[in-house]
Design a protein around this motif. Sequence first.
Motif, PDB file in Angstrom:
ATOM      1  N   THR A 234       1.073  -1.149   0.024  1.00  0.00           N
ATOM      2  CA  THR A 234      -0.050  -0.111   0.017  1.00  0.00           C
ATOM      3  C   THR A 234       0.776   1.230   0.041  1.00  0.00           C
TER       4      THR A 234
ATOM      5  N   ALA B 295       0.910   5.601   1.062  1.00  0.00           N
ATOM      6  CA  ALA B 295       0.214   6.616   1.737  1.00  0.00           C
ATOM      7  C   ALA B 295       0.926   7.867   1.585  1.00  0.00           C
ATOM      8  N   THR B 296       0.271   9.023   1.787  1.00  0.00           N
ATOM      9  CA  THR B 296       1.133  10.411   1.604  1.00  0.00           C
ATOM     10  C   THR B 296       1.293  11.067   3.026  1.00  0.00           C
TER      11      THR B 296
ATOM     12  N   GLU C 159       5.611  10.849   0.142  1.00  0.00           N
ATOM     13  CA  GLU C 159       5.168   9.575  -0.116  1.00  0.00           C
ATOM     14  C   GLU C 159       5.632   8.478   0.690  1.00  0.00           C
TER      15      GLU C 159
ATOM     16  N   TYR D 112       4.675   0.923   1.831  1.00  0.00           N
ATOM     17  CA  TYR D 112       4.183  -0.103   2.943  1.00  0.00           C
ATOM     18  C   TYR D 112       4.202  -1.450   2.345  1.00  0.00           C
TER      19      TYR D 112
ATOM     20  N   TYR E  33      -1.679   5.750  10.985  1.00  0.00           N
ATOM     21  CA  TYR E  33      -1.737   4.820   9.881  1.00  0.00           C
ATOM     22  C   TYR E  33      -1.404   3.369  10.151  1.00  0.00           C
TER      23      TYR E  33
END
Length: 166
Positions: free
Chosen positions: A82, A84-85, A89, A92, A155
């Motif tokens: 995955t 995320a930001t 950036e 994962y 997160y």
Amino acid sequence: MQEDRVIPEMTVSVPKKANGSAATRRHGLRATLAATLVCAAMAGCTGETFQKGYILPPGALEQIQIGASQDQVLIVMGTPSTVATLNGEVFYYISQRAERKVSFMPQKVIDQRVIAVYFDKNRQVTRLANYGLKDGKIFDFISRTTPTSGQEISYLQPLFKLLSAK
């Protein structure tokens, strides 16, 4: 006048009588069958290990240096689980290892990891983290620290809860 013909002697082999009775042979067959079944049952009871998600190639983390490009990370590590930001950036890579001691028992999670590769706005690596659980808390095995509350921990916590639920 009569001729005498010589006929060659024929030998016929007759199988020898087996030692023991039919009951003895059946008993031996049963013992062999029972031993085979016990071995098969024991083989089915041995433990198993399951690897789910991303499998980290040996030496992959050592190949990624601070300042490496996002493309270099993709070449070495592959596609992330995955993205995320968080002030840039983050890739994962999520994995879980579970084991089952006996084949009919439920699996027990023995290790779960989230490898995070952080990038800046220029898509260059700023930090690497190898998160796992230590004493029930999320722990970075590279920096040897526990992340503090904030965007990053908010997160990561759902990721570990999701992994633990399976």
